[in-house]
Design an enzyme around this catalytic site. Structure first.
Site, PDB file in Angstrom:
ATOM      1  N   ILE A 229       0.810  -1.154   0.057  1.00 16.40           N
ATOM      2  CA  ILE A 229       0.052  -0.260   0.157  1.00 16.40           C
ATOM      3  C   ILE A 229       0.806   1.419   0.167  1.00 16.40           C
ATOM      4  O   ILE A 229       0.753   2.224  -0.838  1.00 16.40           O
ATOM      5  CB  ILE A 229      -0.955  -0.161   1.303  1.00 16.40           C
ATOM      6  CG1 ILE A 229      -2.015  -1.204   1.128  1.00 16.40           C
ATOM      7  CG2 ILE A 229      -1.782   1.254   1.451  1.00 16.40           C
ATOM      8  CD1 ILE A 229      -2.782  -1.441   2.313  1.00 16.40           C
ATOM      9  N   ARG A 311      -4.340   1.336  11.494  1.00 16.89           N
ATOM     10  CA  ARG A 311      -4.985   0.765  12.427  1.00 16.89           C
ATOM     11  C   ARG A 311      -4.972   2.021  13.400  1.00 16.89           C
ATOM     12  O   ARG A 311      -3.780   2.713  13.717  1.00 16.89           O
ATOM     13  CB  ARG A 311      -4.572  -0.374  13.261  1.00 16.89           C
ATOM     14  CG  ARG A 311      -4.730  -1.639  12.277  1.00 16.89           C
ATOM     15  CD  ARG A 311      -6.289  -1.894  12.323  1.00 16.89           C
ATOM     16  NE  ARG A 311      -6.700  -2.994  11.423  1.00 16.89           N
ATOM     17  CZ  ARG A 311      -6.912  -3.027  10.007  1.00 16.89           C
ATOM     18  NH1 ARG A 311      -6.784  -1.828   9.471  1.00 16.89           N
ATOM     19  NH2 ARG A 311      -7.390  -4.079   9.481  1.00 16.89           N
ATOM     20  N   ASP A 335      -8.454   7.443   8.460  1.00 18.25           N
ATOM     21  CA  ASP A 335      -9.572   6.762   8.230  1.00 18.25           C
ATOM     22  C   ASP A 335      -9.900   5.612   9.315  1.00 18.25           C
ATOM     23  O   ASP A 335     -10.711   4.705   9.365  1.00 18.25           O
ATOM     24  CB  ASP A 335      -9.107   5.862   6.895  1.00 18.25           C
ATOM     25  CG  ASP A 335     -10.224   5.006   6.338  1.00 18.25           C
ATOM     26  OD1 ASP A 335      -9.967   4.013   6.024  1.00 18.25           O
ATOM     27  OD2 ASP A 335     -11.451   5.459   6.266  1.00 18.25           O
ATOM     28  N   GLU A 340     -13.638   1.684  16.754  1.00 15.68           N
ATOM     29  CA  GLU A 340     -14.370   2.004  15.739  1.00 15.68           C
ATOM     30  C   GLU A 340     -15.981   1.892  15.751  1.00 15.68           C
ATOM     31  O   GLU A 340     -15.970   0.611  15.971  1.00 15.68           O
ATOM     32  CB  GLU A 340     -13.870   1.737  14.253  1.00 15.68           C
ATOM     33  CG  GLU A 340     -12.630   2.051  13.852  1.00 15.68           C
ATOM     34  CD  GLU A 340     -11.906   1.445  12.766  1.00 15.68           C
ATOM     35  OE1 GLU A 340     -12.491   0.698  12.100  1.00 15.68           O
ATOM     36  OE2 GLU A 340     -10.769   1.790  12.400  1.00 15.68           O
ATOM     37  N   HIS A 359     -13.612   4.160   8.334  1.00 17.64           N
ATOM     38  CA  HIS A 359     -12.873   2.903   7.820  1.00 17.64           C
ATOM     39  C   HIS A 359     -13.166   2.475   6.472  1.00 17.64           C
ATOM     40  O   HIS A 359     -13.754   1.570   6.289  1.00 17.64           O
ATOM     41  CB  HIS A 359     -13.056   1.842   8.988  1.00 17.64           C
ATOM     42  CG  HIS A 359     -11.745   0.814   8.695  1.00 17.64           C
ATOM     43  ND1 HIS A 359     -11.212  -0.020   9.655  1.00 17.64           N
ATOM     44  CD2 HIS A 359     -11.002   0.459   7.808  1.00 17.64           C
ATOM     45  CE1 HIS A 359     -10.368  -0.661   9.230  1.00 17.64           C
ATOM     46  NE2 HIS A 359     -10.059  -0.466   7.985  1.00 17.64           N
TER      47      HIS A 359
END
Lengths: 395, 327
Positions: A229, A311, A335, A340, A359
């Site tokens: 990523i 995370r 994000d 969450e 997320h």
């Protein structure tokens, strides 16, 4: 018994225009060819090995296997289909081509009969929860196929002790997550969310000319975590003429660095001090837990922006709230948080120099489909005794 | 240079929401004797002959016939930004007054914003943010999805400096790039960004997942995108506008968005700006609007100011004006 049956490689669906034909990227070349005791239906390996650009928009169809009765397919346990947390209907349909789908409800209603049939679990959005009790009740479980690349929600050691393999989907998530990283960086720098609010507010009479954001083009991006990523983020950022620094457990090869113009910072401090944007793209592990705390935030420029697509627990959230309140850093765009969603009274929700998204790093029709395909290919590889494209091992 | 010798330059006002940026003033005063419109009106007799240039910051002060008649020694109007649709070039020319703009330096920031709008719209960033912070949110649903930018098809209408920079950025997202322009770019330029020319705009409209407008506003581009063009677009497509509001037929756009003829729109520009508070575009869920912020960064505004100073100096000395705008 299923070893003698031929499992087709995933018959890939025509995807939306432009979406990559994903299967070609991750099917391990060995799976494409070797029998290993299975009647392998042949696939044109050259087709499967097309570069991403050329594969895009084409469909690679593996020849159909002989249709198997549903009961003969290996069982895969899922939380459920549809609703707010269940596997999406389209993805359930993909699973059904290769597995007998068993929901938690069905399993719990008839544990004795069904438990033996479950050879795999498809974990979607961290569900179902994998605990000792569940593992003990599934004697024939061989593999847990996680949808997504992060596996911090899985106790890898415990699962390994049961002789069960774990796989993830590192390739399927990369483009969409890199895109979200770029989206957050641009939105934060240019104050997009605030701008939208001004544009539609009933109180707005005119647009102030002195209302400014900060530049992205030609600024410095520090990428912490240069895996799949992170590297794709670098590729995108390069097109904005950004100066790219990166920090990683291992330095990348020279050719890889040169291709994106990235400079290695062995010391994270060097990256933090020089970057206008710091982007976190690491796995969550004991080493990266609270990687960014008060000290690290203090090292960042006061004009810098922190972006997190890893995370939530990679950041010390209390330290971040304080740093944002005291303008130790300019802004943050997250994000991911811990938990969450955040509790509704959390200080991070009250700040005006923060963007939080729910997320959504892989929340696209295209990414979810590719993740399901990658997970399916991994689970089938385990069940067939084939080389596994993306197995995750406990440390 | 003695203070009295600095050229007299007319500005609207300093600071506040629309004026020349306060932190630009010190630098400007090294080169010019700045006269605000208010000061000018209060002392017309003395100042009208002194003023030789106008520093037009975000379209102000407005230059009309009355003003031109009362400034006999006016040589140049330096306008901020690249758009010049607000200038009456014929009128200026009639009075022998030159005009300049600030192209190229605005291109990167505007291209960045176009990418920001495309990503934010496609991934539903603003909606997502609202969900993340809403007091009513208890969980994040698994079936809440956006659409991918990577690998999708981008159609660029207007491949000037800004359009081309968008193409450079979009290429890194492995987007397929189509473009429509008055003139075709040369082969090297096209292959550098992998852009395919569409001589007919409808080919671009029919194939694109994202349609970006990065043209100048002029008679030929006024309402370039209307009902017909919107119907040619895919129902899954998004329209992005960083040009001028008038390039789009806004009523047709409202209707198209309401009836899901296209999926969404992301607009940095509208007509007027801001829109009236009861305008239908403000009520639609599938629209994002930003307050004309294509060049709203500190660095770029500084560069624009420096550019304008150079243009004014050249104009006053009778030298070739960088970025002169010709009729």
């Amino acid at each position: 018994m299923f070893r003698r049956k031929a499992f087709s490689l995933l018959k890939t669906m025509p995807l939306k225009s432009g979406a990559s034909n994903f299967a070609s990227k991750f099917i391990h070349p060995v799976i494409a060819f070797h029998g290993h005791g299975c009647h392998r239906t042949s696939v044109d390996y050259r087709q499967a090995q097309d570069s991403p650009g050329s594969a895009r928009g084409q469909t690679i169809t593996a020849p159909q296997t002989k249709v198997m009765a549903e009961e003969e397919l290996p069982g895969v346990l899922i939380l459920g289909v549809g609703g707010t947390h269940g596997v999406l209907e389209d993805l359930a349909a993909l699973l059904k081509k290769h597995f007998r789908l068993i929901t938690m409800t069905e399993f719990l209603e008839n544990k004795r009969e069904i438990s033996k049939k479950i050879q795999s679990i498809f974990v979607f959005e961290c569900r179902p929860t994998i605990d000792r009790k569940l593992l003990e009740s599934l004697p024939n479980l061989k593999v847990i196929g996680n949808s997504g690349v992060g596996v911090d929600h899985l106790d890898l050691k415990m699962i390994a002790n049961f002789g069960v393999k774990v796989t993830n989907t590192p390739h399927a998530v990369a483009d969409s997550t890199a895109d979200i990283g770029m989206a957050l960086m641009l939105a934060s720098a240019r104050r997009l969310v605030e701008g939208c609010q001004i544009a539609v507010s009933p109180d707005t009479k005119y647009f102030a000319v002195d209302w400014l954001g900060v530049e992205v083009t030609r600024s410095t991006l520090g990428i912490i975590g240069m895996g799949n990523i992170g590297y794709k983020v670098a590729q995108r950022a390069r097109a904005f003429h950004m100066r790219i620094l990166y920090h990683n457990r291992k330095q990348r090869r020279k050719e890889e660095e040169e291709a994106v113009g990235a400079h290695y910072c062995e010391k994270i401090e060097d990256l933090l001090q020089q970057s206008d944007f710091v982007m976190l793209v690491v796995n969550l592990t004991p080493e990266t837990h609270k990687l960014i705390g008060k000290k690290e935030l203090g090292l960042m420029k006061p004009t810098a922006t922190l972006i997190n697509i890893s995370r939530g627990a990679v950041i010390d959230q209390d330290a971040l709230a304080e740093a944002l309140q005291n303008k130790v850093v300019r802004a943050a765009a997250l994000d991911v948080t811990y938990p969450e969603p955040l509790p509704r009274d959390h200080p991070l929700l009250k700040l005006n120099n923060i963007i939080i998204t729910p997320h959504i790093g892989t929340a696209t029709v295209q990414a979810l489909r590719m993740m399901a395909e990658e997970a399916i290919a991994n689970m089938l590889a385990v069940l067939n005794g084939q080389p596994i494209p993306s197995e995750v091992f406990p440390k | 240079m003695e203070y009295q010798e600095l050229p007299y330059v007319l500005i609207d006002y300093i600071g506040g929401k629309h004026g020349v940026h306060e932190d630009h003033v010190e630098f400007l005063k090294k080169y010019f004797h700045l006269i605000t419109l208010k000061e000018y009106i209060e002392n017309k007799k003395f100042l009208s002959e002194k003023i030789r240039a106008i520093y037009m910051w975000y379209h102000k002060p407005v230059v009309n016939e009355e003003l031109l008649q009362s400034l006999p020694n006016l040589k140049i109007v330096a306008s901020s930004g690249v758009g010049i649709d607000h200038l009456d070039l014929k009128l200026l020319s009639g009075y022998g007054v030159k005009a300049s703009n600030t192209p190229f330096i605005v291109s990167s920031d505007t291209a960045d914003l176009a990418m920001a709008l495309m990503l934010a719209s496609s991934r539903r960033l603003v909606e997502g943010y609202q969900m993340a912070v809403s007091p009513d949110t208890e969980y994040f649903p698994a079936d809440w999805l956006g659409d991918a930018v990577s690998g999708a098809t981008l159609g660029i209408i207007g491949m000037g400096s800004i359009g081309y920079k968008v193409a450079e950025r979009a290429k890194a997202f492995e987007m397929k790039i189509l473009y429509h322009n008055r003139n075709r770019r040369n082969k090297e330029e096209e292959s550098a960004v992998g852009a395919v020319y569409c001589e007919k705009i409808h080919h671009l409209l029919q194939q694109s997942d994202f349609v970006l407008l990065s043209v100048n506003l002029m008679p030929a581009t006024h309402k370039l995108i209307g009902k017909r063009e919107l119907e040619l677009m895919k129902p899954t497509a998004t329209l992005i506008n960083v040009s001028r509001g008038l390039v789009v037929d806004q009523d047709a756009l409202v209707e198209a968005l309401q009836n899901k003829v296209i999926k969404a729109a992301a607009l940095d520009v509208t007509y007027p700006e801001p829109l009236p508070r009861d305008h239908p575009l403000l009520k639609l869920k599938n629209v994002i609007i930003t307050p004309h912020m294509g060049t709203a960064t500190k660095k770029t505004r500084l560069l624009m100011m420096e550019n304008m100073i150079k243009s004014i100096q050249a104009g006053l000395m009778g030298l070739p004006i960088p970025h002169e705008v010709l009729l």
